[in-house]
Design a protein around this motif. Structure first.
Motif: not given
Length: 241
Positions: A169, A195, A197, A200, A217, A229-231
């Motif tokens: 990231d 953010t 992701l 992404s 993203s 979908v994870t944050v």
């Protein structure tokens, strides 16, 4: 011909992402992880995300011809799963300059852990700011930017129209900032609202001599393929609560 488009991919969810989030939610000081950062693998969800990413890459128009991948296991796994059935690439380079940011003495500590064990670093971080704060034994965002400038100089000489980067990231965020020529204030303002992701795709395209951000993203491929979908923001570093 110089690169005209770059696809920047963050690795799928890792077991480190899961452990860090669990530690933060539990109020723990230390993240329960028994492998070094370079060896952290994907979680089961991350594997599903990487496989869903494959559809996005096969449908890319134009498709990437060359790829640069962080040597860390989670990035290598993401790349392997996402490209198992194509697209065909003329070159694949594992480049250590794309590794994740190194945190030194703050590695594996949560916000609570940093505050309890290294309160002096909390004060230094507050004084220097996120971009320039370098924890002992680790890197600042400015340090990571320096190695990424070197990477971009080499990438610019690659005989390909479209390139793919699979990394982390912070690397994605800083590559965007470098190519768009953002200063510290512009980068931090954007990062405070956005953010990167897991799994992404961020797309940058050249317009004349300048680069433009076409998509940031993007996870529509995950939603279409039924992948979660994870944050998971990157390491909490010493961000204030």
């Amino acid at each position: 011909m110089p690169l005209e488009e770059l696809l920047l991919v963050r690795h799928g969810e890792s077991v480190g992402n899961v452990a860090a989030t669990a530690a933060e939610l539990a109020g723990a000081e230390v993240i329960a992880l028994d492998v070094r950062d370079a060896d952290v693998p994907l979680s089961e969800t991350g594997v599903d995300q990487a496989r869903a990413l494959a559809t996005r890459l096969r449908e890319a128009d134009p498709i990437p011809q060359v790829a640069w991948v962080s040597p860390y296991v989670r990035a290598q796994q993401t790349f392997a799963l996402a490209t198992a059935a194509g697209p065909a690439l003329t070159a694949v380079v594992s480049d250590e300059r794309l590794r994740d940011r190194e945190l030194g003495i703050l590695d594996l500590l949560t916000r609570r852990g940093v505050a309890a064990r290294h309160p002096d670093e909390m004060e230094r971080r507050a004084h220097l700011g996120k971009y320039y704060h370098r924890p002992p034994g680790g890197e600042s965002w400015a340090d990571v930017s320096l190695r990424l400038r070197s990477f971009l100089r080499d990438a610019a000489e690659t005989p390909a129209d479209v390139g793919l980067v699979v990394a982390h990231d912070a690397v994605v965020m800083l590559l965007v900032a470098l190519l768009l020529r953002w200063d510290e204030a512009a980068l931090l303002e954007f990062a405070s609202r956005n953010t990167v992701l897991n799994a992404s795709v961020t797309t940058l395209r050249r317009s004349g001599a300048e680069w433009e951000l076409a998509d940031f993203s993007d996870v529509r491929h995950l939603q279409r393929e039924g992948a979660e979908v994870t944050v998971h923001p990157g390491s909490p570093d010493v961000e204030p609560e």
